[in-house]
Design an enzyme around this catalytic site. Sequence first.
Site, PDB file in Angstrom:
ATOM      1  CG  ASP A 202      -2.297   0.622   0.902  1.00 24.29           C
ATOM      2  OD1 ASP A 202      -2.307   1.800   0.497  1.00 24.29           O
ATOM      3  OD2 ASP A 202      -3.328  -0.059   1.034  1.00 24.29           O
ATOM      4  CG  HIS A 275      -4.425   2.266  -1.891  1.00 26.34           C
ATOM      5  ND1 HIS A 275      -4.378   3.144  -0.834  1.00 26.34           N
ATOM      6  CD2 HIS A 275      -5.748   2.100  -2.159  1.00 26.34           C
ATOM      7  CE1 HIS A 275      -5.606   3.469  -0.455  1.00 26.34           C
ATOM      8  NE2 HIS A 275      -6.460   2.862  -1.255  1.00 26.34           N
ATOM      9  CD  GLU A 338     -10.019   3.944  -0.768  1.00 25.94           C
ATOM     10  OE1 GLU A 338     -10.892   4.381  -0.015  1.00 25.94           O
ATOM     11  OE2 GLU A 338      -8.903   3.568  -0.358  1.00 25.94           O
ATOM     12  CD1 TRP A 404     -14.247  -2.020  -1.790  1.00 28.76           C
ATOM     13  CD2 TRP A 404     -14.307  -0.603  -0.064  1.00 28.76           C
ATOM     14  NE1 TRP A 404     -13.770  -0.813  -2.223  1.00 28.76           N
ATOM     15  CE2 TRP A 404     -13.793   0.084  -1.193  1.00 28.76           C
ATOM     16  CE3 TRP A 404     -14.427   0.089   1.140  1.00 28.76           C
ATOM     17  CZ2 TRP A 404     -13.411   1.424  -1.146  1.00 28.76           C
ATOM     18  CZ3 TRP A 404     -14.047   1.423   1.189  1.00 28.76           C
ATOM     19  CH2 TRP A 404     -13.545   2.075   0.057  1.00 28.76           C
TER      20      TRP A 404
HETATM   21  C1  TNX Z   1     -10.774   1.908   2.503  1.00 25.07           C
HETATM   22  S1  TNX Z   1     -11.477  -0.908   1.745  1.00 25.07           S
HETATM   23  C2  TNX Z   1      -9.692   1.267   1.932  1.00 25.07           C
HETATM   24  C3  TNX Z   1      -8.457   1.100   2.702  1.00 25.07           C
HETATM   25  C4  TNX Z   1      -8.548   1.755   4.049  1.00 25.07           C
HETATM   26  C5  TNX Z   1      -9.898   1.456   4.645  1.00 25.07           C
HETATM   27  C6  TNX Z   1     -10.078   1.946   6.039  1.00 25.07           C
HETATM   28  C7  TNX Z   1     -10.543  -0.493   0.619  1.00 25.07           C
HETATM   29  C8  TNX Z   1     -10.610  -1.346  -0.535  1.00 25.07           C
HETATM   30  N1  TNX Z   1      -9.781   0.605   0.735  1.00 25.07           N
HETATM   31  O1  TNX Z   1      -7.362   1.581   1.961  1.00 25.07           O
HETATM   32  O2  TNX Z   1      -7.526   1.272   4.847  1.00 25.07           O
HETATM   33  O3  TNX Z   1     -10.898   2.046   3.838  1.00 25.07           O
HETATM   34  O4  TNX Z   1     -11.262   1.475   6.605  1.00 25.07           O
END
Ligand code: TNX
Length: 692
Positions: A202, A275, A338, A404
């Site tokens: 990450d 990330h 993200e 998610w």
């Molecule tokens: C979202 S869940 C993210 C993570 C963060 C998390 C914190 C996801 C696929 N991405 O990078 O750590 O929220 O709850």
Amino acid sequence: MKRRELALLLVILCCFGFKVFGQDLPIIPVPVKYSVQPGNFPLAFGTKLSFASDRPDFVRAAEYWQEFLLQHIRFKLTEVAARASETNIIELRYTGDIMEPEGYRLAISADKILIEASTGRGIFYALQSIRQLMPPGIENKSNGLNPPYPIQCCTIEDFPRFQYRGLHLDVSRHFFKPATVKEYIDLLALQKMNTFHWHLTDDQGWRIEIKKYPKLTTIGSKRKQTIIGHASAQNPKYDGEIYSGFYTQDEIRDVIAYANSRFVTIIPEIEMPGHALAALASYPELGCSGGPYEVATTWGVFNDVFCPSDKTFTFLEGVIDEVAALFPGPYIHIGGDECPKTSWQNSKTAQEIMKKEGLKDEHELQSYFIRRMEKYINSKGKKIIGWDEILEGGLAPNATVMSWQGIDGGIAAAKSGHDAIMTPQSHCYFDHYQATGSDEPLAIGGFLPLEKVYSYEPIPESLSAEEAKHILGAQGNLWSEYFPEPTQLFYMAYPRSTALAEVLWSPKSSRNFDSFARRLPFFLQRLSQNRINYGNHINHVHYEVLPAEGGVKLALSTRDKSAEIRYSLNFDRPGPKSTLYVGPITLDKNTTVKANTFNSGKAQGAEMTVNFSLHKAAGKNIQVIDAPNPAYNLGGVKALSDGITGSNFRYGDDQWLGWNGKEIDATIDLGSTQNISKMVGRFFQANNSWIY
Ligand code: TNX
């Protein structure tokens, strides 16, 4: 024997029988079918073990069990060939007639334990049930318990509802040593989960050695410092200390072998295209701007991501080569979440690729990225999983979606014939707060108490039976921004993951929170004996404010039905001699109420403190025109006028309410005409969290 004596004996037998037959087995997840018989199997020196030695997975289960016993009770069983007449034996027997690949049948009688399964995996889960029937004290490796170790006589028929039962761990934001990862895997297997999703890369650190790209670990595994406190703070402070850590490939192999001995499959995650800061800091030519980049020192989403260039694909393919060779499981998780599109919008390279490939926007470019990587990963004999953003711009042909952001990603995947794994933030994010107390350790936000996890139903209602087959199961996620230490990790994971484990294994029809709550203390004792920290909220005191003449009444309750509640009204810490709670307490002046639960004179939960201030509106009915925003409405509008003063706002707070874009228009009914000299309200501001 005289008739009266006989009658008495019968009465005693009946009572005894009732007690034994009426009891739960202290097993989580609750087995599909079971019945309890009186008596127990005494495991001791000289107890024998036989197993289908021509089946490698049976041998693996037997080896696990011998090793477990050696570690915990300091002796192994004597291995013998199975013979019908043998007693004082645990027999692991192959049976072709158990269709469920993870199922087992277990018969424990005073002189024999017979486990039947068609796979070593089924045998392993039967052994976990036996482990949970043994005295919790044996979990403690330096226990002074001597044999025999009694195992309750019973028969069990068991198999899981879902094939995918997972827990995730983010080792990028904080690094957890191989020993901790193993402990984590052992416990997830204890609750019959079968998948460990290892989030290895990450923005804040690259944690897996890749021989072809050594800078990923010499540079990418280190950040120069780490933010202190919540990332949304107005003026964040940093600790000024280098933070680093990674797994060598040997260490990874060792963890894989450990997981394999517990029938746990590991899914490695290599994040792309977002990330990616730790990789970009190591190899800046992989970013669109060329850098320089820095391994992130705070939490969030960053605009610099992998550029969709040939250089990037060559690099990622090199990484995948090593990852695919290391991990024997069928899946590689490629992240996909993200990924801001700004760096692609501003990049000549990215725009040229879009033109060349006929992609209409950056979302299609993201899809192109994932499809291209999927093709490569498929060519290595592996399947991809991605977070639900991989649906953006069109799903890669063989991809499994990890839903998610809610359940819509899972629904869309299942409806289009793709497999999905459910991990909605609402029920599966164990980095969220689990309780409202002001003594809860800092967490990212949200509020996910144990009952809510337990109430989770992985199959969305909108799916047909056929579509629902694509929901493989669910997973709890542990993002580690806010828990640097193993003790904090386990505190967040347990017992919420235990609740999820039961959701995923046990039949929907046997789900019952009261029964779970009765069995949980045995499981928690087992954790304690392993020196595992856990959230002990099952026996917390909860309060409810009831309206009353001249003040309010405070009703107290706890989910632990075997405990008593004791309280104090004078700032004293409640002890076993404090006032016993028998019914709602009248509060008609400013009072601090402290309460706790007690069992055999010992405090059980964390202390509850409630500060009550008497005023004319306390406990009076309140109505609002526009409801608060659901994310900031845990206590309901009555929290505004219940006389209980909120402390500093934190997420998961049930005393503060928030409105988003709406006026607060409230009416408090004082019940009669009264003179008012003063009106007081309290407000909270946190600009970085958009709270004004
Ligand atoms: C979202 S869940 C993210 C993570 C963060 C998390 C914190 C996801 C696929 N991405 O990078 O750590 O929220 O709850």
